[in-house]
Design an enzyme around this catalytic site. Structure first.
Site, PDB file in Angstrom:
ATOM      1  N   CYS A   1      -2.001  -2.740   7.406  1.00 45.07           N
ATOM      2  CA  CYS A   1      -1.425  -2.555   8.745  1.00 45.07           C
ATOM      3  C   CYS A   1      -1.635  -1.115   9.206  1.00 45.07           C
ATOM      4  O   CYS A   1      -2.042  -0.236   8.439  1.00 45.07           O
ATOM      5  CB  CYS A   1       0.059  -2.918   8.744  1.00 45.07           C
ATOM      6  SG  CYS A   1       1.119  -1.645   8.025  1.00 45.07           S
TER       7      CYS A   1
ATOM      8  N   GLU B   1       0.831  -1.201   0.000  1.00 47.09           N
ATOM      9  CA  GLU B   1       0.000   0.000   0.000  1.00 47.09           C
ATOM     10  C   GLU B   1       0.869   1.256   0.000  1.00 47.09           C
ATOM     11  O   GLU B   1       0.600   2.230  -0.694  1.00 47.09           O
ATOM     12  CB  GLU B   1      -0.922   0.018   1.233  1.00 47.09           C
ATOM     13  CG  GLU B   1      -1.841  -1.180   1.342  1.00 47.09           C
ATOM     14  CD  GLU B   1      -1.262  -2.285   2.205  1.00 47.09           C
ATOM     15  OE1 GLU B   1      -0.090  -2.656   2.006  1.00 47.09           O
ATOM     16  OE2 GLU B   1      -1.997  -2.780   3.076  1.00 47.09           O
TER      17      GLU B   1
HETATM   18 ZN   LIG Z   1       1.275  -1.847   5.739  1.00 47.00          ZN
END
Ligand SMILES: [Zn+2]
Length: 133
Positions: free
Chosen positions: A87, A58
């Site tokens: 995350c 990401e």
């Molecule tokens: Zn991450």
């Protein structure tokens, strides 16, 4: 920008996942970030023998986009084997560019669920928190 396809964005995240460099975790991740310009920036996780240097898919996508002048985003799709969520670091990185960004979390079959940055990171810290002074 014109209409966009959630399925297309998920497919691009799944394709980006094929480039993942994950020899340590074997947890491959792909991401596809749609900017308001209409351009899509992909990313994959890039691991390192020095573990703290591992970079998430990401954040690779966000860094690619911002480094090419993008600042506004519509949606991010992320693809993993089991539909794992972004995350905390990636949630905060996305939050920098807005709470309304749609996040599509897909598994290896292409099945996905839809959420937003605001839902993933409630009560977040952002640029507005600097405005007290
Ligand atoms: Zn991450």
């Amino acid at each position: 920008m014109k209409e966009w396809s959630q399925e297309k964005l998920v497919t691009q995240a799944m394709q980006a996942r094929e480039h993942a460099y994950a020899p340590y975790s074997d947890y491959t991740v792909g991401a596809a970030l749609l900017a308001k310009s209409g351009r899509i920036y992909t990313g994959c996780n890039v691991e390192n023998a020095v573990y703290p240097l591992c970079t998430c898919a990401e954040r690779v996508a966000v860094v690619k986009a911002v480094s090419e002048g993008e600042r506004e985003f519509v949606a991010l799709a992320v693809a993993t084997q089991n539909g794992g969520a972004p995350c905390g670091s990636c949630r905060q990185t996305l939050r920098e560019f807005g709470e309304d960004i749609v996040v599509l979390i897909a598994d290896a079959t292409g099945a996905y669920r839809e959420t937003t940055v605001a839902e993933l990171l409630p009560g977040s810290f952002s640029a507005t928190d600097f405005r007290y002074r």
